[in-house]
Design a protein around this motif. Structure first.
Motif, short mmCIF file in Angstrom:
data_model
loop_
_atom_site.label_atom_id
_atom_site.label_comp_id
_atom_site.label_asym_id
_atom_site.label_seq_id
_atom_site.Cartn_x
_atom_site.Cartn_y
_atom_site.Cartn_z
N ASN A 124 0.72 -1.16 0.13
CA ASN A 124 0.03 -0.03 0.00
C ASN A 124 0.86 1.39 -0.01
O ASN A 124 1.55 1.45 0.99
N ARG A 162 -0.14 0.82 -10.49
CA ARG A 162 -0.82 -0.40 -10.22
C ARG A 162 -0.44 -1.55 -11.30
O ARG A 162 -0.40 -2.71 -10.86
N LYS A 185 -0.88 -3.05 -4.05
CA LYS A 185 -2.00 -3.36 -3.79
C LYS A 185 -3.12 -2.25 -3.69
O LYS A 185 -4.18 -2.42 -4.03
N LYS A 186 -2.36 -1.23 -3.32
CA LYS A 186 -3.39 -0.06 -3.01
C LYS A 186 -2.52 1.31 -3.52
O LYS A 186 -1.44 1.23 -2.79
N LEU A 194 -2.43 5.29 -3.07
CA LEU A 194 -3.06 6.66 -2.50
C LEU A 194 -2.09 7.90 -3.02
O LEU A 194 -1.04 7.50 -3.30
#
Length: 317
Positions: free
Chosen positions: A257, A279, A284-285, A287
């Motif tokens: 993340n 990505r 995973k994530k 921000l």
């Protein structure tokens, strides 16, 4: 440095009244001809500093926009002046041997062995003679110091000081504010690493990581031969250039993340492309945060930013 927002109007005026011939589309040439025109109207016999200041007063009356100017005037010396809002920076430095230097940033002075003397005030002009005599005068009637925020966010080198403000320290503070905002409003987020979008966001990103108590990592390698993508005229060109400009270090993103910190968001083209690349690298994530306040309006004073939505920019969001 800067942009005259009424350059076309001044050009028309000079063509009609002084029969000037222009060889370029540069507003610097317009400003030069306007100054020469106003200087000729002082009807000097022997050119003196007072004639230059008198001509500049009328230049300030006619010119609109942001400008920081240096020029050589024969039999007078080095002349430097700054617009009445101080939008663009202009500094004076001095060496022990009484030589002077004028530059856009204080970092240029120190690189060449000059000591910073002072910022030229908004609306002020400075004349430095060949013998090193300095004379200053305020030439603008109405002065309101409104410097360009983007100088601190993006344009200037971190080792510069402008209008008594350290660029490096201003970026540290932007990181502090951003870190505090994330802790206050987004404390539920799980972040494995803070990664800057190079180069100017690094200082802010380090402070964000420090505030959040998470790892700071470098995840992008920048191609320095690609120009600024946000001022490229076509959307497709901007998209292609982002991927050519940045290469991904996959291991810093895979199964993590990540919080990406950029210095600012102007169009959103770069941000969108970078998020897609991260990505693809297996994050995973993702921000994304900007260290600068929102950019809400056009900038007409020296940066080619237009936020108007056109057909080729409609998909930028």
């Amino acid at each position: 440095n800067g942009t005259l927002t009424n350059s076309d109007e001044m050009k028309k005026f000079l063509l009609e009244t002084h029969f000037c011939q222009f060889n370029t589309q540069s507003d610097s040439e317009v400003l030069l001809n306007l100054f020469a025109y106003e200087l000729s109207k002082t009807n000097f016999d022997v050119l003196q500093n007072s004639h230059v200041f008198e001509a500049l007063k009328r230049v300030y009356e006619r010119c609109e926009g942001g400008f920081a100017v240096t020029m050589i005037v024969g039999d007078v010396g080095l002349v430097a002046f700054r617009d009445a809002n101080g939008i663009r920076p202009l500094v004076v430095g001095k060496k022990d041997d009484e030589s002077f230097m004028v530059a856009s940033e204080s970092s240029a002075l120190s690189a060449l062995g000059y000591d910073f003397e002072y910022d030229i005030d908004p609306g002020a002009a400075v004349i430095i003679s060949e013998s090193g005599v300095v004379e200053k005068s305020f030439c603008a009637e109405s002065i309101s110091h409104s410097p360009c925020l983007f100088e601190f966010v993006y344009f200037s080198r971190p080792d510069s000081v402008m209008d008594s403000i350290s660029v490096h320290k201003s970026r540290l503070r932007m990181g502090d504010f951003l870190g505090d905002k994330i802790l206050r409003d987004y404390s539920h987020l799980e972040i494995d690493a803070v990664i800057p979008v190079p180069d100017t966001s690094r200082t802010s990103a380090m402070q964000v990581a420090y505030k959040l108590g998470v790892k700071y990592r470098e995840g992008f390698i920048k191609n320095r031969y690609i120009g600024r993508t946000f001022i490229m005229p076509l959307q497709e060109e901007r998209k292609k250039s982002v991927r050519r400009k940045l290469n991904i270090l996959d291991l810093e993103f895979k199964d993590k993340n990540v919080l990406l910190v950029d210095d600012s968001i102007v169009r959103g083209t770069t941000s969108k492309q970078i998020i897609e690349m991260v990505r693809e690298a297996g994050a995973k994530k993702v921000l994304f945060a900007s260290a600068a306040p929102p950019v809400k309006f056009q900038n007409l004073y020296g940066i080619d930013i237009c936020l108007l939505y056109t057909s080729d920019a409609a998909d930028e969001g």
